[in-house]
Design a protein around this motif. Sequence first.
Motif, PDB file in Angstrom:
ATOM      1  N   TYR A  13       0.842  -1.197   0.000  1.00  0.00           N
ATOM      2  CA  TYR A  13       0.000   0.000   0.000  1.00  0.00           C
ATOM      3  C   TYR A  13       0.880   1.251   0.000  1.00  0.00           C
ATOM      4  O   TYR A  13       0.643   2.188  -0.757  1.00  0.00           O
ATOM      5  N   GLN A  14       1.896   1.258   0.859  1.00  0.00           N
ATOM      6  CA  GLN A  14       2.779   2.419   0.927  1.00  0.00           C
ATOM      7  C   GLN A  14       3.520   2.635  -0.395  1.00  0.00           C
ATOM      8  O   GLN A  14       3.727   3.770  -0.807  1.00  0.00           O
ATOM      9  N   ALA A  15       3.907   1.547  -1.058  1.00  0.00           N
ATOM     10  CA  ALA A  15       4.563   1.667  -2.366  1.00  0.00           C
ATOM     11  C   ALA A  15       3.596   2.273  -3.379  1.00  0.00           C
ATOM     12  O   ALA A  15       3.982   3.143  -4.175  1.00  0.00           O
ATOM     13  N   ALA A  16       2.343   1.836  -3.353  1.00  0.00           N
ATOM     14  CA  ALA A  16       1.335   2.392  -4.266  1.00  0.00           C
ATOM     15  C   ALA A  16       1.087   3.865  -3.957  1.00  0.00           C
ATOM     16  O   ALA A  16       0.911   4.677  -4.873  1.00  0.00           O
ATOM     17  N   ASP A  25       3.934   5.851  -5.396  1.00  0.00           N
ATOM     18  CA  ASP A  25       3.758   5.961  -6.852  1.00  0.00           C
ATOM     19  C   ASP A  25       2.710   7.006  -7.195  1.00  0.00           C
ATOM     20  O   ASP A  25       2.883   7.800  -8.117  1.00  0.00           O
ATOM     21  N   LEU A  26       1.611   7.002  -6.463  1.00  0.00           N
ATOM     22  CA  LEU A  26       0.519   7.936  -6.695  1.00  0.00           C
ATOM     23  C   LEU A  26       0.963   9.381  -6.508  1.00  0.00           C
ATOM     24  O   LEU A  26       0.572  10.269  -7.262  1.00  0.00           O
ATOM     25  N   LYS A  27       1.822   9.621  -5.526  1.00  0.00           N
ATOM     26  CA  LYS A  27       2.252  10.975  -5.194  1.00  0.00           C
ATOM     27  C   LYS A  27       3.581  11.372  -5.838  1.00  0.00           C
ATOM     28  O   LYS A  27       4.065  12.471  -5.620  1.00  0.00           O
ATOM     29  N   GLY A  28       4.193  10.458  -6.608  1.00  0.00           N
ATOM     30  CA  GLY A  28       5.468  10.777  -7.244  1.00  0.00           C
ATOM     31  C   GLY A  28       6.625  10.829  -6.258  1.00  0.00           C
ATOM     32  O   GLY A  28       7.584  11.567  -6.453  1.00  0.00           O
ATOM     33  N   VAL A  39      21.609  13.381   1.102  1.00  0.00           N
ATOM     34  CA  VAL A  39      21.211  12.168   0.376  1.00  0.00           C
ATOM     35  C   VAL A  39      19.888  12.413  -0.352  1.00  0.00           C
ATOM     36  O   VAL A  39      19.725  12.058  -1.519  1.00  0.00           O
ATOM     37  N   ARG A  40      18.945  13.055   0.324  1.00  0.00           N
ATOM     38  CA  ARG A  40      17.642  13.355  -0.269  1.00  0.00           C
ATOM     39  C   ARG A  40      17.814  14.224  -1.523  1.00  0.00           C
ATOM     40  O   ARG A  40      17.226  13.961  -2.562  1.00  0.00           O
ATOM     41  N   ASP A  41      18.658  15.250  -1.430  1.00  0.00           N
ATOM     42  CA  ASP A  41      18.893  16.142  -2.578  1.00  0.00           C
ATOM     43  C   ASP A  41      19.536  15.390  -3.734  1.00  0.00           C
ATOM     44  O   ASP A  41      19.164  15.577  -4.894  1.00  0.00           O
ATOM     45  N   ARG A  42      20.503  14.526  -3.416  1.00  0.00           N
ATOM     46  CA  ARG A  42      21.194  13.761  -4.457  1.00  0.00           C
ATOM     47  C   ARG A  42      20.232  12.818  -5.172  1.00  0.00           C
ATOM     48  O   ARG A  42      20.223  12.726  -6.399  1.00  0.00           O
ATOM     49  N   VAL A  43      19.397  12.113  -4.406  1.00  0.00           N
ATOM     50  CA  VAL A  43      18.433  11.181  -4.996  1.00  0.00           C
ATOM     51  C   VAL A  43      17.385  11.943  -5.802  1.00  0.00           C
ATOM     52  O   VAL A  43      16.996  11.512  -6.887  1.00  0.00           O
ATOM     53  N   GLN A  44      16.945  13.077  -5.287  1.00  0.00           N
ATOM     54  CA  GLN A  44      15.951  13.864  -6.011  1.00  0.00           C
ATOM     55  C   GLN A  44      16.525  14.368  -7.334  1.00  0.00           C
ATOM     56  O   GLN A  44      15.841  14.377  -8.347  1.00  0.00           O
ATOM     57  N   GLY A  45      17.792  14.724  -7.338  1.00  0.00           N
ATOM     58  CA  GLY A  45      18.449  15.149  -8.569  1.00  0.00           C
ATOM     59  C   GLY A  45      18.585  14.009  -9.579  1.00  0.00           C
ATOM     60  O   GLY A  45      18.445  14.205 -10.781  1.00  0.00           O
ATOM     61  N   ALA A  49      12.210  13.159  -8.962  1.00  0.00           N
ATOM     62  CA  ALA A  49      10.973  12.856  -8.246  1.00  0.00           C
ATOM     63  C   ALA A  49      10.453  14.113  -7.560  1.00  0.00           C
ATOM     64  O   ALA A  49      11.207  15.043  -7.277  1.00  0.00           O
ATOM     65  N   ALA A  50       9.158  14.125  -7.290  1.00  0.00           N
ATOM     66  CA  ALA A  50       8.560  15.249  -6.578  1.00  0.00           C
ATOM     67  C   ALA A  50       9.096  15.335  -5.154  1.00  0.00           C
ATOM     68  O   ALA A  50       9.294  16.419  -4.620  1.00  0.00           O
ATOM     69  N   SER A  51       9.351  14.181  -4.574  1.00  0.00           N
ATOM     70  CA  SER A  51       9.829  14.119  -3.197  1.00  0.00           C
ATOM     71  C   SER A  51      10.578  12.811  -2.996  1.00  0.00           C
ATOM     72  O   SER A  51      10.398  11.864  -3.763  1.00  0.00           O
TER      73      SER A  51
END
Length: 182
Positions: free
Chosen positions: A101-104, A107-110, A130-136, A140-142
Amino acid sequence: MKDSAIGSVVLNPYADALMSLAQSQNLVDEFGSNCADLLGLLDESPELNQILANPIVKIADKKAILGKIVTDKIHPFMANFLMILVDRRRIGYLAGICKRYQAALRDLKGIVLAEVTSAVALTDAQTQSVRDRVQGMTSAASVEIETKIDPDIIGGVIIKVGSQVIDSSLRAEIRRLGLSIA
């Protein structure tokens, strides 16, 4: 039964049904929070997980236990969903259903999930880095960070996003150095 078979036969249909209910009632985020709470509860209490998964324990007893522990802490629709899982003898799959459910929901929220393994706990600044690097990397939206501590990696981090793994641990560097010397 293999994990993928369990996923397609048990986990996915129940997680999809839960998502469908959540969307129809505008409770997507609340159900996501309920799933996180349930997963935390199952992680904290392996005994509860064993009782729920045990086929010898009576259905009425499982319902009573769940009623005392979670009914007033989660949405009534989620509580009803848990009772359906008990009735259908699928409550032992609760953790897997909640994770699906959390994975879905992500996906729904990007939102992208980044599993970060480090030798020691990361500081807030390191987590944000790490968050900034992964987002780059993912656009992803978040980015949602799930951290694990593994002293065996000695230092550095291992970041897993989907099937992509970035291993900048000291253990990996030593292994690469050993291969280049050989």
